[in-house]
Design a protein around this motif. Sequence first.
Motif, short mmCIF file in Angstrom:
data_model
loop_
_atom_site.label_atom_id
_atom_site.label_comp_id
_atom_site.label_asym_id
_atom_site.label_seq_id
_atom_site.Cartn_x
_atom_site.Cartn_y
_atom_site.Cartn_z
N ARG A 188 0.58 -6.28 0.45
CA ARG A 188 -0.18 -7.74 0.11
C ARG A 188 1.14 -8.24 -1.00
NH1 ARG A 188 -3.73 -6.53 -2.80
NH2 ARG A 188 -3.21 -6.98 -4.99
N ARG A 189 1.61 -8.03 -1.19
CA ARG A 189 2.83 -9.34 -1.58
C ARG A 189 3.90 -8.75 -1.10
NH1 ARG A 189 3.80 -6.98 -7.45
NH2 ARG A 189 5.39 -8.61 -8.56
N LEU A 190 4.69 -7.95 -0.08
CA LEU A 190 5.27 -8.23 1.00
C LEU A 190 4.88 -9.59 2.07
CD1 LEU A 190 7.13 -4.48 1.79
CD2 LEU A 190 8.15 -6.19 1.10
N ALA A 191 3.53 -9.73 2.14
CA ALA A 191 2.45 -10.07 3.60
C ALA A 191 3.04 -11.54 2.16
CB ALA A 191 1.37 -9.69 3.61
N ASP A 192 2.19 -11.62 1.09
CA ASP A 192 2.75 -13.23 0.80
C ASP A 192 4.60 -13.11 1.16
OD1 ASP A 192 0.10 -12.97 0.12
OD2 ASP A 192 0.38 -11.90 -2.05
N ARG A 193 5.08 -12.74 1.10
CA ARG A 193 6.63 -13.11 1.21
C ARG A 193 6.94 -13.81 2.20
NH1 ARG A 193 10.37 -8.94 -2.53
NH2 ARG A 193 9.55 -9.37 -4.60
N GLY A 194 6.31 -13.50 3.33
CA GLY A 194 6.47 -13.54 4.74
C GLY A 194 6.11 -12.20 5.70
N HIS A 195 6.71 -11.43 5.00
CA HIS A 195 6.94 -10.45 5.92
C HIS A 195 5.68 -10.15 6.94
CE1 HIS A 195 10.19 -8.29 4.05
NE2 HIS A 195 9.92 -9.72 2.77
N ARG A 196 5.81 -9.75 8.50
CA ARG A 196 4.64 -9.40 9.19
C ARG A 196 4.61 -8.02 8.73
NH1 ARG A 196 5.68 -10.37 14.99
NH2 ARG A 196 8.08 -10.61 14.43
N VAL A 197 3.93 -7.65 8.47
CA VAL A 197 3.83 -5.75 7.82
C VAL A 197 2.24 -5.59 8.73
CG1 VAL A 197 2.78 -4.67 6.11
CG2 VAL A 197 4.11 -6.71 5.39
N VAL A 198 3.17 -3.95 9.26
CA VAL A 198 2.21 -3.00 10.23
C VAL A 198 2.32 -1.58 9.61
CG1 VAL A 198 3.05 -3.83 12.33
CG2 VAL A 198 4.63 -2.40 11.70
N VAL A 199 0.96 -1.20 9.41
CA VAL A 199 0.91 0.27 8.07
C VAL A 199 0.95 1.18 9.60
CG1 VAL A 199 -0.58 1.49 6.92
CG2 VAL A 199 -0.43 -1.22 6.93
N THR A 200 2.29 2.29 9.70
CA THR A 200 2.30 2.95 10.62
C THR A 200 1.66 4.40 9.64
OG1 THR A 200 4.29 3.27 10.24
CG2 THR A 200 3.58 2.25 11.84
N GLY A 201 1.64 5.35 10.77
CA GLY A 201 1.78 7.11 10.32
C GLY A 201 1.00 7.83 11.70
N SER A 202 0.67 8.76 11.70
CA SER A 202 -0.24 9.97 12.37
C SER A 202 -1.77 9.60 12.90
CB SER A 202 0.43 11.12 11.98
OG SER A 202 -0.36 11.64 11.25
N ALA A 203 -1.62 9.88 13.98
CA ALA A 203 -3.36 10.26 14.28
C ALA A 203 -4.16 10.54 13.03
CB ALA A 203 -3.76 10.89 15.37
N GLY A 204 -3.31 11.09 12.68
CA GLY A 204 -4.27 11.95 11.67
C GLY A 204 -4.20 11.36 10.46
N GLU A 205 -2.54 10.37 10.35
CA GLU A 205 -3.26 9.23 8.84
C GLU A 205 -3.70 7.87 9.14
OE1 GLU A 205 1.15 11.26 7.79
OE2 GLU A 205 0.77 9.16 8.67
#
Length: 325
Positions: A188-205
């Motif tokens: 959230r704080r990275l996004a507030d700084r202007g980062h386009r955040v994506v969250v990665t992981g495996s199918a199980g995650e």
Amino acid sequence: MILVLRALGVGDLATAVPALRALRAGHPGEELVLAAPAWLGPLVELVGGVDRLLPTDDLGPPPWPVPPSAGRSSHGAPPWSGPAPEVAVNLHGRGPRSHLMLAGAGRLVAFRCPPAGHADGPDWDDDEHEVDRWCRLLDWYGIPADRTDLALRRPPPGRLPAGVTVVHPGSKVEAKRWPADRFAVLARRLADRGHRVVVTGSAGERELAARVAAGAGLPPSAVLAGRTDLGELAALVAAARLVVSGDTGVGHLATAYRVPSVLLFGPVPPARWGPPADRPWHRVLWAAGEDCAAAPGVGTASGWAALPVDRVLAAVDEAEETVRV
């Protein structure tokens, strides 16, 4: 044929790249075959120099049964069919099971392991860096290896966005996971700084990634966990602005593509699995190290959880500043 056994995961393959390149250079006229899980195929292509992937999926998870060719009663089998390789290289472990899986090859390049009948090779060192371990093994056998040769081929641009900040909260080892609620605050704080955040992981995650994204106020489209194959994940990281992850494979991809990263280490010291120390755009925070020396319960689960978000954000600033200079 030169057969190399490295039947592990993304980080394991990435740290073996200098050794694989050394074997390719040392045996230019031989077929180089890598015995590894089939799902690593897209990443093997990005390593280059490997002529063929020999899937180890049918062997099941290690430790494997000892094959009959090793002179033991077992239902196992070596990871090849047909003629035995002229040279087999054990980049998997110290033995004896992984050594004995390669029994029958013309020559075994491996660490010394008398219980497996292999008195040749150097002694294993528990404390050395994973990259150095395999380079030292090959050096001992007269095959020079360059531990800095970590780069992977850059994948072609795909369907995924470029310039994003990759937040990777998962790990197949539960003890290596920084708490999901802290990852959510960080995202959230990275996004507030202007980062386009994506969250990665495996199918199980995917559930974990969705929880982090929801806590960060990110849209469902920001959750890429389970929606990328390994080649697409490599392309995403190669074109990323920043990677923040625990001690897991995505961090090694950031190292391979020289992408600024902040890597959070818990129970395993970065001296064994971290990025090269001479690259300031890769920042490492170790929950058992001096970066968290003031936190209560250092070296325990509570100490790991106590790694503050502000410290991670400061490391982000440090990593990105090295790129701007």
